[in-house]
Write a protein that holds these residues in place. Sequence first.
Motif, short mmCIF file in Angstrom:
data_model
loop_
_atom_site.label_atom_id
_atom_site.label_comp_id
_atom_site.label_asym_id
_atom_site.label_seq_id
_atom_site.Cartn_x
_atom_site.Cartn_y
_atom_site.Cartn_z
N LEU A 19 30.21 57.42 48.44
CA LEU A 19 28.80 57.67 48.17
C LEU A 19 28.31 56.54 47.25
CD1 LEU A 19 26.51 59.67 48.69
CD2 LEU A 19 27.31 60.98 46.73
N ALA A 20 27.36 55.74 47.73
CA ALA A 20 26.89 54.57 46.99
C ALA A 20 26.28 54.94 45.65
CB ALA A 20 25.89 53.78 47.83
N SER A 21 25.73 56.14 45.53
CA SER A 21 25.10 56.56 44.29
C SER A 21 26.11 57.14 43.28
CB SER A 21 24.01 57.59 44.57
OG SER A 21 24.56 58.72 45.21
N CYS A 22 27.36 57.19 43.65
CA CYS A 22 28.41 57.75 42.78
C CYS A 22 29.01 56.64 41.92
CB CYS A 22 29.48 58.41 43.65
SG CYS A 22 30.97 58.89 42.76
N ASP A 23 28.89 56.79 40.59
CA ASP A 23 29.42 55.78 39.67
C ASP A 23 30.92 55.59 39.86
OD1 ASP A 23 26.94 55.28 38.52
OD2 ASP A 23 27.24 56.71 36.89
N THR A 24 31.65 56.68 40.04
CA THR A 24 33.10 56.60 40.22
C THR A 24 33.44 55.82 41.48
OG1 THR A 24 33.39 58.69 39.05
CG2 THR A 24 35.23 57.94 40.41
N CYS A 25 32.73 56.09 42.58
CA CYS A 25 32.98 55.36 43.83
C CYS A 25 32.70 53.86 43.64
CB CYS A 25 32.12 55.91 44.96
SG CYS A 25 32.66 57.53 45.57
N LYS A 69 35.14 70.81 45.58
CA LYS A 69 34.70 71.99 44.85
C LYS A 69 33.95 71.60 43.58
CE LYS A 69 38.17 74.93 46.90
NZ LYS A 69 39.36 75.74 46.75
N LYS A 70 33.78 70.30 43.38
CA LYS A 70 33.01 69.80 42.25
C LYS A 70 31.54 69.60 42.62
CE LYS A 70 36.94 67.24 40.38
NZ LYS A 70 37.46 65.91 40.12
N ALA A 71 31.21 69.73 43.90
CA ALA A 71 29.84 69.50 44.37
C ALA A 71 28.87 70.49 43.72
CB ALA A 71 29.78 69.63 45.89
N VAL A 72 27.71 70.00 43.36
CA VAL A 72 26.68 70.86 42.76
C VAL A 72 26.34 72.00 43.71
CG1 VAL A 72 24.28 70.91 41.97
CG2 VAL A 72 25.76 69.00 41.35
N LEU A 73 26.27 71.71 45.00
CA LEU A 73 25.96 72.76 45.99
C LEU A 73 27.02 73.86 46.01
CD1 LEU A 73 24.52 70.96 49.14
CD2 LEU A 73 23.35 72.54 47.60
N SER A 101 35.08 65.40 49.57
CA SER A 101 35.68 64.86 48.36
C SER A 101 35.67 63.34 48.48
CB SER A 101 37.11 65.39 48.24
OG SER A 101 37.65 65.06 46.99
N ARG A 102 35.33 62.64 47.40
CA ARG A 102 35.16 61.20 47.51
C ARG A 102 35.97 60.47 46.45
NH1 ARG A 102 30.46 63.80 47.23
NH2 ARG A 102 30.08 63.09 45.12
N PRO A 103 36.33 59.23 46.83
CA PRO A 103 36.26 58.63 48.15
C PRO A 103 37.40 59.12 49.04
CG PRO A 103 37.26 57.09 46.62
CD PRO A 103 36.88 58.32 45.83
N TYR A 112 43.92 59.19 52.05
CA TYR A 112 43.98 59.27 50.59
C TYR A 112 42.65 59.86 50.14
CZ TYR A 112 47.71 56.08 51.76
OH TYR A 112 48.82 55.52 52.32
N ILE A 113 42.70 61.04 49.54
CA ILE A 113 41.49 61.82 49.26
C ILE A 113 41.26 61.93 47.76
CG2 ILE A 113 40.34 64.03 49.61
CD1 ILE A 113 42.48 64.43 51.94
N GLY A 114 40.08 61.55 47.32
CA GLY A 114 39.69 61.75 45.94
C GLY A 114 39.99 60.57 45.05
#
Length: 130
Positions: A19-25, A69-73, A101-103, A112-114
């Motif tokens: 997700l381009a808007s995700c600082d961690t990504c 499971k960290k998603a706001v939704l 779950s990203r990335p 490789y997840i997360g």
Amino acid sequence: MNFLCKILTAIQMNKIYYLASCDTCRKIIKSLPKGNDLVFRDIKQNPITEEELEEMHQLSGSYEALFSKKAVLYKSMDLKNKTLTEADYKKLILEHYTFLSRPVFVINGGVYIGNSQQNMLQVMKVLNNV
């Protein structure tokens, strides 16, 4: 090109779903080794397809493993108090990008997840050997 060839070609490509808007990504992408052969997919701008999700599922063995499971939704829909099935996880991921779950890296037939430190060390090791 027939359908099977398209699937084989898609599976052989190394990808990162982020997700381009995700600082961690963004931080993770900056840290990737130069010259990697990853195809970059911003899942908000270019949502994952059911076929791509199926590929990730086959590699991971579970839709729940791909689900954030960290998603706001997740919290706003009160999903933690519901019993979700694999079909539910799949449906939710396909309905809204924030549930993936990203990335997610798909590299050389592995997934490789997360963003855990251990996961990122594995990704770096694999990318440095590609």
